[in-house]
Design a protein around this motif. Sequence first.
Motif, PDB file in Angstrom:
ATOM      1  N   GLU A 159       0.831  -1.207   0.000  1.00 55.47           N
ATOM      2  CA  GLU A 159       0.000   0.000   0.000  1.00 55.47           C
ATOM      3  C   GLU A 159       0.863   1.254   0.000  1.00 55.47           C
ATOM      4  O   GLU A 159       0.615   2.203  -0.752  1.00 55.47           O
ATOM      5  CB  GLU A 159      -0.916   0.010   1.221  1.00 55.47           C
ATOM      6  CG  GLU A 159      -1.781   1.267   1.309  1.00 55.47           C
ATOM      7  CD  GLU A 159      -2.528   1.387   2.623  1.00 55.47           C
ATOM      8  OE1 GLU A 159      -3.231   2.407   2.797  1.00 55.47           O
ATOM      9  OE2 GLU A 159      -2.407   0.477   3.479  1.00 55.47           O
ATOM     10  N   GLY A 202      -7.706   2.585  -2.624  1.00 60.83           N
ATOM     11  CA  GLY A 202      -8.898   3.227  -3.172  1.00 60.83           C
ATOM     12  C   GLY A 202      -9.212   2.836  -4.595  1.00 60.83           C
ATOM     13  O   GLY A 202      -9.965   3.524  -5.283  1.00 60.83           O
ATOM     14  N   ILE A 203      -8.654   1.719  -5.047  1.00 55.27           N
ATOM     15  CA  ILE A 203      -8.877   1.244  -6.416  1.00 55.27           C
ATOM     16  C   ILE A 203      -9.958   0.172  -6.389  1.00 55.27           C
ATOM     17  O   ILE A 203      -9.873  -0.801  -5.628  1.00 55.27           O
ATOM     18  CB  ILE A 203      -7.581   0.666  -7.022  1.00 55.27           C
ATOM     19  CG1 ILE A 203      -6.496   1.741  -7.050  1.00 55.27           C
ATOM     20  CG2 ILE A 203      -7.827   0.099  -8.403  1.00 55.27           C
ATOM     21  CD1 ILE A 203      -5.116   1.209  -7.371  1.00 55.27           C
ATOM     22  N   THR A 204     -10.971   0.310  -7.238  1.00 51.03           N
ATOM     23  CA  THR A 204     -12.049  -0.680  -7.277  1.00 51.03           C
ATOM     24  C   THR A 204     -12.644  -0.717  -8.684  1.00 51.03           C
ATOM     25  O   THR A 204     -12.381   0.158  -9.517  1.00 51.03           O
ATOM     26  CB  THR A 204     -13.148  -0.334  -6.245  1.00 51.03           C
ATOM     27  OG1 THR A 204     -14.087  -1.420  -6.180  1.00 51.03           O
ATOM     28  CG2 THR A 204     -13.883   0.947  -6.617  1.00 51.03           C
ATOM     29  N   GLY A 205     -13.405  -1.766  -8.952  1.00 49.70           N
ATOM     30  CA  GLY A 205     -14.058  -1.886 -10.249  1.00 49.70           C
ATOM     31  C   GLY A 205     -13.111  -2.211 -11.379  1.00 49.70           C
ATOM     32  O   GLY A 205     -13.417  -1.929 -12.544  1.00 49.70           O
ATOM     33  N   ASP A 245      -6.997   1.284 -14.187  1.00 46.79           N
ATOM     34  CA  ASP A 245      -7.982   0.310 -14.663  1.00 46.79           C
ATOM     35  C   ASP A 245      -7.411  -1.105 -14.766  1.00 46.79           C
ATOM     36  O   ASP A 245      -8.022  -1.988 -15.367  1.00 46.79           O
ATOM     37  CB  ASP A 245      -8.594   0.747 -15.999  1.00 46.79           C
ATOM     38  CG  ASP A 245      -7.571   0.964 -17.093  1.00 46.79           C
ATOM     39  OD1 ASP A 245      -6.379   0.699 -16.878  1.00 46.79           O
ATOM     40  OD2 ASP A 245      -7.980   1.410 -18.190  1.00 46.79           O
ATOM     41  N   ALA A 258      -5.074  -3.052  -3.502  1.00 50.10           N
ATOM     42  CA  ALA A 258      -5.903  -2.207  -4.368  1.00 50.10           C
ATOM     43  C   ALA A 258      -7.012  -1.535  -3.574  1.00 50.10           C
ATOM     44  O   ALA A 258      -7.258  -0.327  -3.722  1.00 50.10           O
ATOM     45  CB  ALA A 258      -6.481  -3.046  -5.503  1.00 50.10           C
ATOM     46  N   GLU A 259      -7.680  -2.304  -2.725  1.00 53.55           N
ATOM     47  CA  GLU A 259      -8.770  -1.742  -1.929  1.00 53.55           C
ATOM     48  C   GLU A 259      -8.258  -0.642  -1.006  1.00 53.55           C
ATOM     49  O   GLU A 259      -8.855   0.429  -0.891  1.00 53.55           O
ATOM     50  CB  GLU A 259      -9.435  -2.843  -1.117  1.00 53.55           C
ATOM     51  CG  GLU A 259     -10.592  -2.344  -0.260  1.00 53.55           C
ATOM     52  CD  GLU A 259     -11.164  -3.425   0.625  1.00 53.55           C
ATOM     53  OE1 GLU A 259     -12.348  -3.327   0.962  1.00 53.55           O
ATOM     54  OE2 GLU A 259     -10.417  -4.354   0.997  1.00 53.55           O
ATOM     55  N   ARG A 260      -7.135  -0.912  -0.346  1.00 54.78           N
ATOM     56  CA  ARG A 260      -6.583   0.093   0.566  1.00 54.78           C
ATOM     57  C   ARG A 260      -6.188   1.368  -0.169  1.00 54.78           C
ATOM     58  O   ARG A 260      -6.267   2.477   0.385  1.00 54.78           O
ATOM     59  CB  ARG A 260      -5.353  -0.475   1.277  1.00 54.78           C
ATOM     60  CG  ARG A 260      -5.644  -1.546   2.313  1.00 54.78           C
ATOM     61  CD  ARG A 260      -4.354  -1.845   3.056  1.00 54.78           C
ATOM     62  NE  ARG A 260      -4.477  -2.924   4.012  1.00 54.78           N
ATOM     63  CZ  ARG A 260      -3.486  -3.291   4.822  1.00 54.78           C
ATOM     64  NH1 ARG A 260      -2.316  -2.659   4.758  1.00 54.78           N
ATOM     65  NH2 ARG A 260      -3.646  -4.277   5.667  1.00 54.78           N
ATOM     66  N   ASN A 308      -5.457  -7.705  -4.213  1.00 52.98           N
ATOM     67  CA  ASN A 308      -6.764  -7.069  -4.053  1.00 52.98           C
ATOM     68  C   ASN A 308      -6.875  -6.316  -2.727  1.00 52.98           C
ATOM     69  O   ASN A 308      -7.577  -5.304  -2.645  1.00 52.98           O
ATOM     70  CB  ASN A 308      -7.864  -8.125  -4.179  1.00 52.98           C
ATOM     71  CG  ASN A 308      -7.998  -8.627  -5.598  1.00 52.98           C
ATOM     72  OD1 ASN A 308      -7.795  -7.886  -6.559  1.00 52.98           O
ATOM     73  ND2 ASN A 308      -8.324  -9.898  -5.763  1.00 52.98           N
TER      74      ASN A 308
END
Length: 343
Positions: free
Chosen positions: A68, A111-114, A86, A107-109, A104
């Motif tokens: 992170e 702030g990346i999603t979708g 993306d 990525a979540e930490r 993952n």
Amino acid sequence: MVGQEVHIRSVGTALPGSPVDNAALTKAFRLTPVFEQWIDAFVGTRTRYLALDLVTGEQRYSLADLGETAARHALETAGVAAGEVDLVVMGTSMPDALLPTTVNVIAERAGITGVPGYQLQSGCSGAMQALDLAHQFLLAGRHRTALVLGGDVCAKHIDLSLDYSGLPPEEMVNMVLFGDGAGAAVLTREPGPGSVLLHRAFVELSGLGQPPGQRLEWYGLGDRDSGTPAVREDFKAIADLVPELSVDILARLLKEQDWQPADLDFLLPPQLSVRMTEKIMARLDVPGVREVSCVAETGNTGNALPFFQLERALPEMAPGDRAVAVAVESSRWIKAGLVLEKA
């Protein structure tokens, strides 16, 4: 044109805590000063960074923690917001858990999603594999901005209650070679300030019929008391084969890019240890090239190493400078490399 080139816009790295020198390592393993001398003579690493507190045995950092930090640094340096990413790809041999995947969690930490997230399980070639996959996706036009991660945390394989004086050399060497760390890079289809063109990322399995040079176990409830060593390494095979494979990788990358050795300005060699890197550089024999190495200070951080090398090299590259990075994974003798040029 957009879509026909891929650029490394930025690199970020993270190390846990303060550097651990050879004297501190010798004390933690309750060994004599002769061990410290052996590290210097045989390995050459001066310091490494560990996610484990060598006094209390507490794991202070996870791979997700380090990843992170590296990801946020890379994104900030590139001027890229989390919502612009993306694609996320990560290479590691020591994830925090089998599930959820560390890529993952990071990525979540961040702030990346979708977006799609891929985690590649591999050793010293894993970062190159992650860069190669992102490179191919970007060239294909499926994505515009990729966050590529690599790192390893070996804390789960350090047991301070062991009698290290009784370990065979093939197990002991792993206690001094490796350190913990993580790295990240932002890749885009458009150049940015200070970016470097990634011409090619290369990965190839080459160990047909050759026994593995390294084996890393992952224990479950059924086999955690089996007595099988967590890490095994055939250091003689590595010392014999890695320089040879490194020569093959460099020759192939130069030929495919239609470059000569004299065209190279920077060379990022494999970073198994200081002594091994010295041996590899002698075999590669590229006069006048600038070697970019960090293993003496960081230890062998596995899949984080190429990012530490890139972090050092990129700010030093002037327009027109060319660089090649070489990596060899001994687990199944995987060749890997990168070809870079400053536009």
